[in-house]
Design a protein around this motif. Structure first.
Motif, PDB file in Angstrom:
ATOM      1  N   THR A  20       0.829  -1.213   0.000  1.00 12.64           N
ATOM      2  CA  THR A  20       0.000   0.000   0.000  1.00 12.64           C
ATOM      3  C   THR A  20       0.863   1.263   0.000  1.00 12.64           C
ATOM      4  O   THR A  20       0.536   2.249  -0.662  1.00 12.64           O
ATOM      5  CB  THR A  20      -0.934   0.026   1.222  1.00 12.64           C
ATOM      6  OG1 THR A  20      -0.158  -0.155   2.435  1.00 12.64           O
ATOM      7  CG2 THR A  20      -1.966  -1.069   1.134  1.00 12.64           C
ATOM      8  N   ASN A  24      -0.048   1.281  -3.844  1.00 12.33           N
ATOM      9  CA  ASN A  24      -1.482   1.560  -3.794  1.00 12.33           C
ATOM     10  C   ASN A  24      -1.823   2.400  -2.563  1.00 12.33           C
ATOM     11  O   ASN A  24      -2.568   1.968  -1.682  1.00 12.33           O
ATOM     12  CB  ASN A  24      -2.264   0.236  -3.766  1.00 12.33           C
ATOM     13  CG  ASN A  24      -3.725   0.426  -4.083  1.00 12.33           C
ATOM     14  OD1 ASN A  24      -4.169   1.530  -4.410  1.00 12.33           O
ATOM     15  ND2 ASN A  24      -4.502  -0.646  -3.978  1.00 12.33           N
ATOM     16  N   LYS A  27      -5.296   2.787  -1.006  1.00 17.46           N
ATOM     17  CA  LYS A  27      -5.839   1.672  -0.222  1.00 17.46           C
ATOM     18  C   LYS A  27      -5.649   1.900   1.272  1.00 17.46           C
ATOM     19  O   LYS A  27      -6.400   1.350   2.090  1.00 17.46           O
ATOM     20  CB  LYS A  27      -5.126   0.368  -0.639  1.00 17.46           C
ATOM     21  CG  LYS A  27      -5.839  -0.888  -0.197  1.00 17.46           C
ATOM     22  CD  LYS A  27      -7.109  -1.121  -0.986  1.00 17.46           C
ATOM     23  CE  LYS A  27      -7.745  -2.458  -0.619  1.00 17.46           C
ATOM     24  NZ  LYS A  27      -9.005  -2.686  -1.357  1.00 17.46           N
ATOM     25  N   VAL A  53      -1.409  -1.460   8.067  1.00 15.07           N
ATOM     26  CA  VAL A  53      -0.827  -0.409   7.227  1.00 15.07           C
ATOM     27  C   VAL A  53      -0.068   0.597   8.085  1.00 15.07           C
ATOM     28  O   VAL A  53      -0.420   0.827   9.241  1.00 15.07           O
ATOM     29  CB  VAL A  53      -1.914   0.314   6.396  1.00 15.07           C
ATOM     30  CG1 VAL A  53      -2.415  -0.572   5.284  1.00 15.07           C
ATOM     31  CG2 VAL A  53      -3.090   0.744   7.278  1.00 15.07           C
TER      32      VAL A  53
END
Length: 206
Positions: A20, A24, A27, A53
């Motif tokens: 992420t 990305n 996300k 994350v």
């Protein structure tokens, strides 16, 4: 040596965080702890996914190194005490969830607030380790220090960063609630651990 739960958690967290972070980033918002999304859309999964994350490599590295050094120890301790390593998995997941609940209650009317990171669970692991080995020596930037000293400094840094409120998306207050959970969880299941901790604390060994 088999694949430990600690290493599995680190591997999954690193894969999700790095993917992420670099490929990305949009996300991250979908996985972060956003109280208003939980309140309005019932996206309760965010209480868990926020721990997968991280904001940057420093944030990820600090949490995962701390988990690496303390997690394996607590995983083995829990297996000895509770006769199952899955208590460690339950402990870690609850550390993420329960350390995020105060944040949810505090910011449930703040449309712009979101936070990320496994800090609450990692803090729980560190402070659970303190219960069993307060005078164990760890190295922080090659500087050796007792674990209990590291834990105090860790908490002092957390309180400072939380008060400064940098807006970096890191839930610094989760460290405090994670630490409390880490101290309470083992004692609830085995109250004699509290006496063991006090005895260890009164007899320093380096």
């Amino acid at each position: 040596m088999g694949l430990t739960l600690t290493f599995t958690i680190i591997l999954i967290t690193c894969l999700v965080s790095l993917t992420t972070m670099f490929y990305n980033p949009d996300k991250i918002d979908e996985l972060s702890l956003r109280p208003t999304m939980i309140r309005d859309r019932k996206q309760y999964y965010r209480f868990i996914t926020c721990g997968l994350v991280h904001a940057d490599l420093l944030h990820l590295g600090f949490n995962m190194f701390s988990l690496y050094f303390c997690g394996r120890f607590i995983e083995d301790i829990f297996e000895t005490i509770f006769h199952s390593k899955f208590y460690f998995l339950i402990f870690y997941v609850l550390g993420i969830i329960l350390s995020g609940i105060p944040t949810y209650l505090r910011h449930k009317n703040d449309d712009y607030y979101s936070s990320i990171g496994a800090s609450g669970a990692v803090s729980a692991v560190i402070y659970a380790t303190v219960l069993f080995a307060p005078w164990a020596t760890i190295r922080v930037l090659v500087i050796p220090m007792p674990l209990i000293v590291y834990a105090v400094l860790y908490m002092a840094m957390t309180v400072y960063l939380d008060k400064r409120q940098y807006g970096d998306g890191i839930n610094h207050s989760a460290h405090l609630w994670g630490a409390i959970f880490g101290l309470v969880f083992p004692i609830i299941f085995k109250p004699s651990i509290a006496l063991y901790f006090l005895d260890q604390l009164m007899h320093p060994s380096f």
